[in-house]
Design a protein around this motif. Sequence first.
Motif, PDB file in Angstrom:
ATOM      1  N   VAL A 180      43.441  44.721  30.694  1.00 32.01           N
ATOM      2  CA  VAL A 180      42.609  44.506  31.305  1.00 32.01           C
ATOM      3  C   VAL A 180      41.905  44.088  28.948  1.00 32.01           C
ATOM      4  O   VAL A 180      41.573  45.075  28.237  1.00 32.01           O
ATOM      5  N   LEU A 181      41.370  43.201  29.250  1.00 30.64           N
ATOM      6  CA  LEU A 181      40.353  43.027  27.956  1.00 30.64           C
ATOM      7  C   LEU A 181      38.825  43.306  28.771  1.00 30.64           C
ATOM      8  O   LEU A 181      38.652  42.788  27.172  1.00 30.64           O
ATOM      9  N   ARG A 182      38.447  43.112  29.416  1.00 35.65           N
ATOM     10  CA  ARG A 182      36.911  43.555  29.032  1.00 35.65           C
ATOM     11  C   ARG A 182      36.805  44.356  30.780  1.00 35.65           C
ATOM     12  O   ARG A 182      36.764  44.156  31.922  1.00 35.65           O
ATOM     13  N   LEU A 183      35.623  45.258  30.855  1.00 39.31           N
ATOM     14  CA  LEU A 183      35.373  45.426  31.728  1.00 39.31           C
ATOM     15  C   LEU A 183      34.587  44.367  32.811  1.00 39.31           C
ATOM     16  O   LEU A 183      33.880  42.917  32.622  1.00 39.31           O
ATOM     17  N   PRO A 184      34.211  44.221  34.285  1.00 37.28           N
ATOM     18  CA  PRO A 184      34.339  45.859  34.469  1.00 37.28           C
ATOM     19  C   PRO A 184      35.771  46.433  35.557  1.00 37.28           C
ATOM     20  O   PRO A 184      35.725  47.352  35.976  1.00 37.28           O
ATOM     21  N   ALA A 185      36.476  45.557  35.219  1.00 36.56           N
ATOM     22  CA  ALA A 185      37.993  46.150  35.837  1.00 36.56           C
ATOM     23  C   ALA A 185      38.441  47.262  34.804  1.00 36.56           C
ATOM     24  O   ALA A 185      38.667  46.881  33.151  1.00 36.56           O
ATOM     25  N   VAL A 186      39.427  48.019  35.476  1.00 34.54           N
ATOM     26  CA  VAL A 186      39.644  49.184  34.403  1.00 34.54           C
ATOM     27  C   VAL A 186      41.434  49.176  34.400  1.00 34.54           C
ATOM     28  O   VAL A 186      41.589  49.804  33.221  1.00 34.54           O
ATOM     29  N   ARG A 187      41.751  48.698  35.448  1.00 37.13           N
ATOM     30  CA  ARG A 187      44.037  48.708  35.480  1.00 37.13           C
ATOM     31  C   ARG A 187      43.968  47.407  35.390  1.00 37.13           C
ATOM     32  O   ARG A 187      43.644  46.477  35.861  1.00 37.13           O
ATOM     33  N   PRO A 188      44.723  47.509  34.638  1.00 38.57           N
ATOM     34  CA  PRO A 188      45.424  46.594  34.557  1.00 38.57           C
ATOM     35  C   PRO A 188      45.902  45.454  35.921  1.00 38.57           C
ATOM     36  O   PRO A 188      46.577  46.390  36.750  1.00 38.57           O
ATOM     37  N   VAL A 189      46.546  43.939  35.635  1.00 35.30           N
ATOM     38  CA  VAL A 189      46.719  43.236  36.784  1.00 35.30           C
ATOM     39  C   VAL A 189      48.329  43.341  36.469  1.00 35.30           C
ATOM     40  O   VAL A 189      49.196  43.543  35.263  1.00 35.30           O
ATOM     41  N   LYS A 190      49.216  43.539  37.713  1.00 34.47           N
ATOM     42  CA  LYS A 190      50.659  43.375  37.727  1.00 34.47           C
ATOM     43  C   LYS A 190      50.621  42.167  36.762  1.00 34.47           C
ATOM     44  O   LYS A 190      50.364  40.710  37.463  1.00 34.47           O
ATOM     45  N   THR A 191      52.390  42.141  36.135  1.00 34.61           N
ATOM     46  CA  THR A 191      53.010  40.708  35.388  1.00 34.61           C
ATOM     47  C   THR A 191      54.349  40.737  35.962  1.00 34.61           C
ATOM     48  O   THR A 191      54.897  41.747  36.853  1.00 34.61           O
ATOM     49  N   TYR A 192      54.536  39.597  36.296  1.00 29.53           N
ATOM     50  CA  TYR A 192      56.310  38.962  37.159  1.00 29.53           C
ATOM     51  C   TYR A 192      56.450  38.415  35.675  1.00 29.53           C
ATOM     52  O   TYR A 192      55.971  37.635  35.176  1.00 29.53           O
ATOM     53  N   PRO A 193      58.216  39.081  34.931  1.00 25.65           N
ATOM     54  CA  PRO A 193      59.172  37.850  34.201  1.00 25.65           C
ATOM     55  C   PRO A 193      58.644  36.809  34.861  1.00 25.65           C
ATOM     56  O   PRO A 193      59.011  36.461  36.128  1.00 25.65           O
ATOM     57  N   THR A 194      58.614  36.177  33.716  1.00 25.72           N
ATOM     58  CA  THR A 194      59.051  33.961  34.438  1.00 25.72           C
ATOM     59  C   THR A 194      59.443  33.621  32.570  1.00 25.72           C
ATOM     60  O   THR A 194      59.287  34.187  31.946  1.00 25.72           O
ATOM     61  N   ARG A 195      60.146  32.419  33.955  1.00 23.79           N
ATOM     62  CA  ARG A 195      60.907  31.418  32.800  1.00 23.79           C
ATOM     63  C   ARG A 195      60.806  30.223  33.059  1.00 23.79           C
ATOM     64  O   ARG A 195      60.294  30.134  34.050  1.00 23.79           O
TER      65      ARG A 195
END
Length: 102
Positions: free
Chosen positions: A76-91
């Motif tokens: 998270v880089l800016r509110l109002p979110a406080v929980r990170p978003v899920k990422t997936y390995p990408t190639r």
Amino acid sequence: MGWVDVADTSEIPASRVIVVEVDGRRLAVCNTGEGVYTIDDLCTHDGGPLDQGELLGREIECPRHGARFDVATGKVLRLPAVRPVKTYPTRVAGTRVEVEVP
């Protein structure tokens, strides 16, 4: 599930996001111009579609309330979110974009 082919690189120009569905998940595939990253297409603040927001370098902004996330780390880089978003390995393999989905 492993690595899944989701798109051709020509479908995702720099600074753009496309949505793909893999195993019932809506994923936002983001081309920052420096790399291709994949995250859940849901803002952790209110479930808004992140693909509808603006991609600024590695930051994606939720169009609903302006929360921002780093597409490479999910942080998270800016509110109002406080929980990170899920990422997936990408190639990128040749011209194909692949995402690793558990």
